[in-house]
Design an enzyme around this catalytic site. Sequence first.
Site, short mmCIF file in Angstrom:
data_model
loop_
_atom_site.label_atom_id
_atom_site.label_comp_id
_atom_site.label_asym_id
_atom_site.label_seq_id
_atom_site.Cartn_x
_atom_site.Cartn_y
_atom_site.Cartn_z
N LYS A 1 0.85 -1.19 0.00
CA LYS A 1 0.00 0.00 0.00
C LYS A 1 0.88 1.24 0.00
O LYS A 1 1.82 1.34 0.79
CB LYS A 1 -0.90 0.01 1.24
CG LYS A 1 -1.70 1.29 1.43
CD LYS A 1 -1.84 1.64 2.91
CE LYS A 1 -0.52 1.76 3.60
NZ LYS A 1 -0.19 3.03 4.23
N ASP B 1 -5.17 0.92 8.54
CA ASP B 1 -4.95 0.63 7.12
C ASP B 1 -5.63 -0.64 6.64
O ASP B 1 -5.64 -0.92 5.44
CB ASP B 1 -3.44 0.51 6.84
CG ASP B 1 -2.74 1.85 6.77
OD1 ASP B 1 -3.43 2.86 6.52
OD2 ASP B 1 -1.52 1.88 6.96
#
Length: 277
Positions: free
Chosen positions: A9, A127
């Site tokens: 990510k 996240d």
Amino acid sequence: MAEAFAPAKINLTLHVTGQRPDGYHLLDSLVVFAGIGDRIAVAPADDLTLTVTGPMAAGVPTDGSNLVLRAARAMGVTGAAITLEKHLPAAAGIGGGSSDAAATLRALAGMTGREVPPDRGLSLGADVPVCLAARSCRMRGVGEGLEPVPDLPPLAAVLVNPGCAVSTPAVFRALAARDNPPMPDPLPSFDSPRTLAGWLADQRNDLEAPALAAAPPVAEALAALRAQSPLLARMSGSGATCFSLHESSASAEACARAVSAAHPDWWVRATTFARTP
């Protein structure tokens, strides 16, 4: 048995826009996912176990502190043999643990037929919901506000991690301000990597300055990337991984070769930040 990919990510932007009374920071971030990552495989078993393999397996815990096992327990799974094939550096600002947890949720859902937790993994970490989506998103709040970003161009990129540890809590504590401006609303459209990079240059990663102060190797990584004349170079998340954007895959691969030659002990990968599916 079921498998799932856990892509890296990347925070193209990370604006810290406030702090709640409970201490959690409010964010406004443009998040994309790379074509490289870890892999999760799950198989039925009597007990819940975790085996870690792969080139970045050293030092990764296999006990209950690992988010992979916490994700399994969040789904109510008490019997599964989980294998984590680790390719991403840990604690590197590219969501490795969160993406592993999200991939575990997807794989276990596929194997057992169970639904993922209603909070989409938010209780495991800010996240995890965006990593569960695994697509380009604008992430707001404490990670619960996700808006798909459908019109980003495909991006050639390089990821560099200089191998230093950066403490996320320490970086947040060192922030000069916690009520910074968010990104524009709505986000503009981008017709090319150069257009996107130009817009990103006017945005921020508010954690970059305190991370640079805490970990000088991050500044070295940024300098090494910028020496290759990319469209943009910036730190992702709370560090220490930095990224650069390029006009083409050939340019990204040349950059990666140059940085690797100059710093053979760094983790360096050319990749792509894929167009939203």
